[in-house]
Motif scaffolding. Structure first.
Motif, short mmCIF file in Angstrom:
data_model
loop_
_atom_site.label_atom_id
_atom_site.label_comp_id
_atom_site.label_asym_id
_atom_site.label_seq_id
_atom_site.Cartn_x
_atom_site.Cartn_y
_atom_site.Cartn_z
N PRO A 99 38.64 21.09 32.36
CA PRO A 99 39.59 19.80 31.52
C PRO A 99 40.69 18.67 32.40
CG PRO A 99 40.09 21.67 30.69
CD PRO A 99 39.14 21.83 32.03
N ARG A 100 41.75 19.69 33.07
CA ARG A 100 42.57 19.56 33.51
C ARG A 100 42.74 18.38 34.88
NH1 ARG A 100 44.11 23.32 30.13
NH2 ARG A 100 45.07 23.77 28.89
N HIS A 140 40.62 10.32 38.39
CA HIS A 140 40.45 10.67 36.04
C HIS A 140 40.06 11.47 35.53
CE1 HIS A 140 39.87 6.18 36.49
NE2 HIS A 140 39.69 5.38 35.40
N LYS A 141 40.09 11.89 34.92
CA LYS A 141 40.12 13.21 34.07
C LYS A 141 39.24 13.23 33.44
CE LYS A 141 44.53 14.74 34.52
NZ LYS A 141 45.58 15.78 34.63
N PRO A 142 38.21 14.87 33.12
CA PRO A 142 37.03 14.57 31.86
C PRO A 142 37.71 13.96 30.72
CG PRO A 142 37.22 16.50 32.80
CD PRO A 142 38.55 15.73 33.65
N ASN A 143 38.18 13.64 29.98
CA ASN A 143 38.13 13.16 29.16
C ASN A 143 38.22 11.44 28.75
OD1 ASN A 143 41.12 13.24 29.87
ND2 ASN A 143 42.16 14.54 27.91
N GLU A 144 38.61 10.80 30.48
CA GLU A 144 38.18 9.64 30.21
C GLU A 144 37.16 9.42 31.09
OE1 GLU A 144 43.13 9.74 32.20
OE2 GLU A 144 41.49 10.17 33.65
N SER A 146 33.13 9.08 30.44
CA SER A 146 32.08 8.79 29.74
C SER A 146 30.65 10.48 29.84
CB SER A 146 30.70 7.64 29.84
OG SER A 146 30.31 7.90 31.09
N ARG A 150 30.21 12.54 33.65
CA ARG A 150 30.77 13.28 33.85
C ARG A 150 29.84 14.45 34.53
NH1 ARG A 150 33.30 15.16 27.52
NH2 ARG A 150 34.22 13.16 27.73
#
Length: 227
Positions: A99-100, A140-144, A146, A150
């Motif tokens: 995630p990070r 971009h990180k995963p939470n950014e 769709s 991902r």
């Protein structure tokens, strides 16, 4: 083309207390290099166990498994780990991204395990992200991203070591129908580029896009059809 996978009499038993559960009951399976195969079966049919053995995440109780001319049925855990990193690209339903870390860093991860220099792995990861249509999302990180983006990152990570097999477990399970189709079209592109693709799914429309469908029932192959 020649077989990339040759399985003979694959048996997998699990012990539950005093009881032995026979999950796979003597699977014989050949998959040729460059095939696009779907493995289907109801819950409890043994398809996940078969996938784990194909992916060297588990070993058979009995039988022989030759992967890309290597007998993996006799390998140690360390040898199996090497095989997983070099021969198999995994794509999971839940993406399994860190995630990070950025898309680029997630894709480059297998190259870190392989001891490749930062410059070389960054170059290769950038190239792979372009191939899966994410050149504008590398930082971009995963939470950014769709769900579909991902999964593209996860597919990029699976491709980075140029593996012998792309092994996907319910790769569209967490995606809506439009995004699922985009991901399936990407698998078709990967297959058209000469890769061996194996998708484990319970969805008929996903399996329909493969060139060959193997169905399991009660730990045995019940049908094996090619287009």
């Amino acid at each position: 083309m020649g077989n990339i996978i040759k399985m003979r009499h694959i048996i997998r038993d699990f012990k539950l207390g005093q009881e032995t559960i026979n999950v796979l009951k003597g699977i014989d399976l050949d998959i040729e290099r460059g095939e696009y195969v779907a493995i289907m079966g109801p819950s409890g049919s043994g398809k996940s166990t078969l996938m784990n053995i194909i992916g060297c995440l588990d070993t058979a109780t009995d039988g022989t498994y030759i992967l890309n001319s290597k007998d993996v049925s006799k390998m140690s855990d360390d040898e199996l780990a090497d095989i997983r990193n070099t021969e198999i690209g995994f794509v999971f339903q839940t993406f399994n991204l860190l995630p990070r870390t950025t898309a680029l860093e997630n894709v480059a991860l297998p190259k870190i395990y392989a001891g490749v220099s930062k410059n070389e792995r960054t170059k290769r990861a950038t190239e792979v992200l372009e191939n899966v249509g994410l050149s504008d999302r590398i930082d971009h990180k995963p939470n950014e991203l769709s769900g579909g983006q991902r999964q593209r990152v996860a597919i990029g990570r699976a491709l980075i070591n140029k593996p012998s097999i792309i092994l996907a477990d319910e790769p569209t399970g967490n995606l809506d129908s439009k995004t699922s189709l985009e991901i399936l079209l990407l698998f078709e592109e990967i297959h058209d580029a000469g890769n061996t693709v194996i998708i484990v799914t319970h969805e008929e429309d996903v399996a329909a896009r493969a060139k060959r469908t193997i169905r399991l029932i009660d730990g045995m192959i019940s049908s094996d059809t090619s287009k």
